[in-house]
Design a protein around this motif. Structure first.
Motif, PDB file in Angstrom:
ATOM      1  N   TYR B  35       0.842  -1.178   0.000  1.00  0.00           N
ATOM      2  CA  TYR B  35       0.000   0.000   0.000  1.00  0.00           C
ATOM      3  C   TYR B  35       0.891   1.247   0.000  1.00  0.00           C
ATOM      4  O   TYR B  35       2.033   1.203   0.459  1.00  0.00           O
ATOM      5  N   GLN B  37       0.540   5.403   1.363  1.00  0.00           N
ATOM      6  CA  GLN B  37      -0.277   6.341   2.120  1.00  0.00           C
ATOM      7  C   GLN B  37       0.310   7.731   1.975  1.00  0.00           C
ATOM      8  O   GLN B  37       1.417   8.005   2.417  1.00  0.00           O
ATOM      9  N   GLY B  40      -2.345  12.624   5.223  1.00  0.00           N
ATOM     10  CA  GLY B  40      -3.754  12.873   5.507  1.00  0.00           C
ATOM     11  C   GLY B  40      -4.717  11.986   4.756  1.00  0.00           C
ATOM     12  O   GLY B  40      -5.929  12.229   4.785  1.00  0.00           O
ATOM     13  N   MET B  41      -4.196  10.948   4.120  1.00  0.00           N
ATOM     14  CA  MET B  41      -5.051  10.084   3.321  1.00  0.00           C
ATOM     15  C   MET B  41      -5.077   8.675   3.888  1.00  0.00           C
ATOM     16  O   MET B  41      -4.245   8.304   4.713  1.00  0.00           O
ATOM     17  N   GLY B  42      -6.030   7.916   3.409  1.00  0.00           N
ATOM     18  CA  GLY B  42      -6.057   6.503   3.744  1.00  0.00           C
ATOM     19  C   GLY B  42      -5.069   5.734   2.884  1.00  0.00           C
ATOM     20  O   GLY B  42      -4.344   6.321   2.083  1.00  0.00           O
ATOM     21  N   LEU B  43      -5.023   4.437   3.067  1.00  0.00           N
ATOM     22  CA  LEU B  43      -4.100   3.617   2.309  1.00  0.00           C
ATOM     23  C   LEU B  43      -4.707   3.223   0.966  1.00  0.00           C
ATOM     24  O   LEU B  43      -5.901   2.965   0.859  1.00  0.00           O
ATOM     25  N   LEU B  45      -4.105   0.507  -2.319  1.00  0.00           N
ATOM     26  CA  LEU B  45      -3.441  -0.733  -2.676  1.00  0.00           C
ATOM     27  C   LEU B  45      -2.689  -0.583  -3.992  1.00  0.00           C
ATOM     28  O   LEU B  45      -3.266  -0.166  -4.997  1.00  0.00           O
ATOM     29  N   GLY B  58      -3.251  -3.634  -8.024  1.00  0.00           N
ATOM     30  CA  GLY B  58      -4.237  -3.066  -7.132  1.00  0.00           C
ATOM     31  C   GLY B  58      -4.830  -1.805  -7.722  1.00  0.00           C
ATOM     32  O   GLY B  58      -4.986  -1.684  -8.941  1.00  0.00           O
ATOM     33  N   PHE B  90       3.478   0.860   2.930  1.00  0.00           N
ATOM     34  CA  PHE B  90       3.214  -0.182   3.917  1.00  0.00           C
ATOM     35  C   PHE B  90       3.026  -1.518   3.229  1.00  0.00           C
ATOM     36  O   PHE B  90       2.338  -1.634   2.222  1.00  0.00           O
ATOM     37  N   PHE B 105       0.193  -5.443   9.306  1.00  0.00           N
ATOM     38  CA  PHE B 105       0.986  -4.438   8.606  1.00  0.00           C
ATOM     39  C   PHE B 105       2.390  -4.308   9.178  1.00  0.00           C
ATOM     40  O   PHE B 105       2.627  -4.501  10.377  1.00  0.00           O
ATOM     41  N   GLY B 106       3.304  -3.931   8.286  1.00  0.00           N
ATOM     42  CA  GLY B 106       4.654  -3.595   8.700  1.00  0.00           C
ATOM     43  C   GLY B 106       4.725  -2.159   9.171  1.00  0.00           C
ATOM     44  O   GLY B 106       3.740  -1.427   9.120  1.00  0.00           O
ATOM     45  N   PRO B 107       5.914  -1.716   9.600  1.00  0.00           N
ATOM     46  CA  PRO B 107       6.079  -0.366  10.158  1.00  0.00           C
ATOM     47  C   PRO B 107       6.137   0.732   9.112  1.00  0.00           C
ATOM     48  O   PRO B 107       6.054   1.908   9.453  1.00  0.00           O
ATOM     49  N   ARG B 110       9.381   5.213   4.541  1.00  0.00           N
ATOM     50  CA  ARG B 110       9.163   6.582   4.085  1.00  0.00           C
ATOM     51  C   ARG B 110      10.071   6.860   2.915  1.00  0.00           C
ATOM     52  O   ARG B 110      11.287   6.727   3.022  1.00  0.00           O
TER      53      ARG B 110
END
Lengths: 112, 114
Positions: B35, B37, B40-43, B45, B58, B90, B105-107, B110
């Protein structure tokens, strides 16, 4: 596609109960409702999941009415560490494979 | 049991450079996902895999490629990075699919593309 609508943000104080409601009018018969929590700089984490009525675990409760068109995540006695973004999701199938659809979530801010 | 791990944690690229993000899981999960991100947004795919040697597109696959040569690893490649790919990436995995399954999920990684 089963889409969800939830408040953009909520504010609360430590020790209060917080209820976050999610609307999912187009939920399919086989869909489950799942809530994830995301802290800043971390990946989302599963909180709770349910299909109907009420589900409770050590973290939260999930209330689902009979028509399943909405659901409410209840966090009892929140603390500062509950400040996070909460995502409500329902199953989204594409040729049989799971594709969770994340909206923008609800940003919960807990103050002292 | 480390769950889902991602490498690297942070990376800066120049436009046009390439890189590979590595995701590893030790839960013997069949399904893996990438994913992105944005602030301010959702994830959203990018790609997913339903088993070793298989991948699928995706919601936002353009500019990315993936490979799943081993069950425990899922690689995300950027062949020619663009500033629009600046995001947090992610990786996730799940035992199965369907509404009743949950993803782990992983960490996150960035990525900054200059």
């Amino acid at each position: 596609l089963a889409k969800t609508t939830q408040p953009i943000s909520m504010d609360s104080y430590e020790g209060q109960e917080v209820n976050i409601t999610c609307s999912h009018n187009n939920i399919a018969t086989n869909d489950y409702i799942t809530w994830y929590q995301q802290f800043p700089s971390q990946g989302p984490r599963f909180i709770i999941q349910g299909y109907k009525t009420k589900v409770t675990n050590e973290v939260a409760s999930l209330f689902i009415p009979a028509d399943r068109k909405s659901s409410t995540l209840s966090l009892p006695r929140v603390s500062l560490s509950d400040t996070a973004v909460y995502y409500c999701l329902v199953g989204d199938w594409d040729t049989g494979f799971q594709k969770l659809v994340f909206g923008t979530g609800t940003r919960l801010l807990v103050s002292p | 049991n480390a769950g889902v791990t991602q490498t690297p944690k942070f990376r800066v690229l120049k436009t046009g450079q390439s890189m590979t993000l590595l995701c590893a899981q030790d839960m013997n999960h069949e399904y893996m996902y990438w994913y992105r991100q944005d602030p301010g947004m959702g994830l959203r795919l990018i790609h997913y895999s339903v088993g070793e040697g298989t991948t699928a597109k995706g919601e936002v696959p353009d500019g990315y490629n993936v490979s799943r040569l081993k069950k425990q690893n899922f690689l995300l490649g950027l062949e020619s990075a663009a500033p629009s790919q600046t995001s947090v990436y992610f990786c996730a995995s799940s035992l199965g699919t369907g509404s009743g399954e949950t993803q782990y999920f992983g960490p996150g990684t960035r990525l900054l593309v200059l």
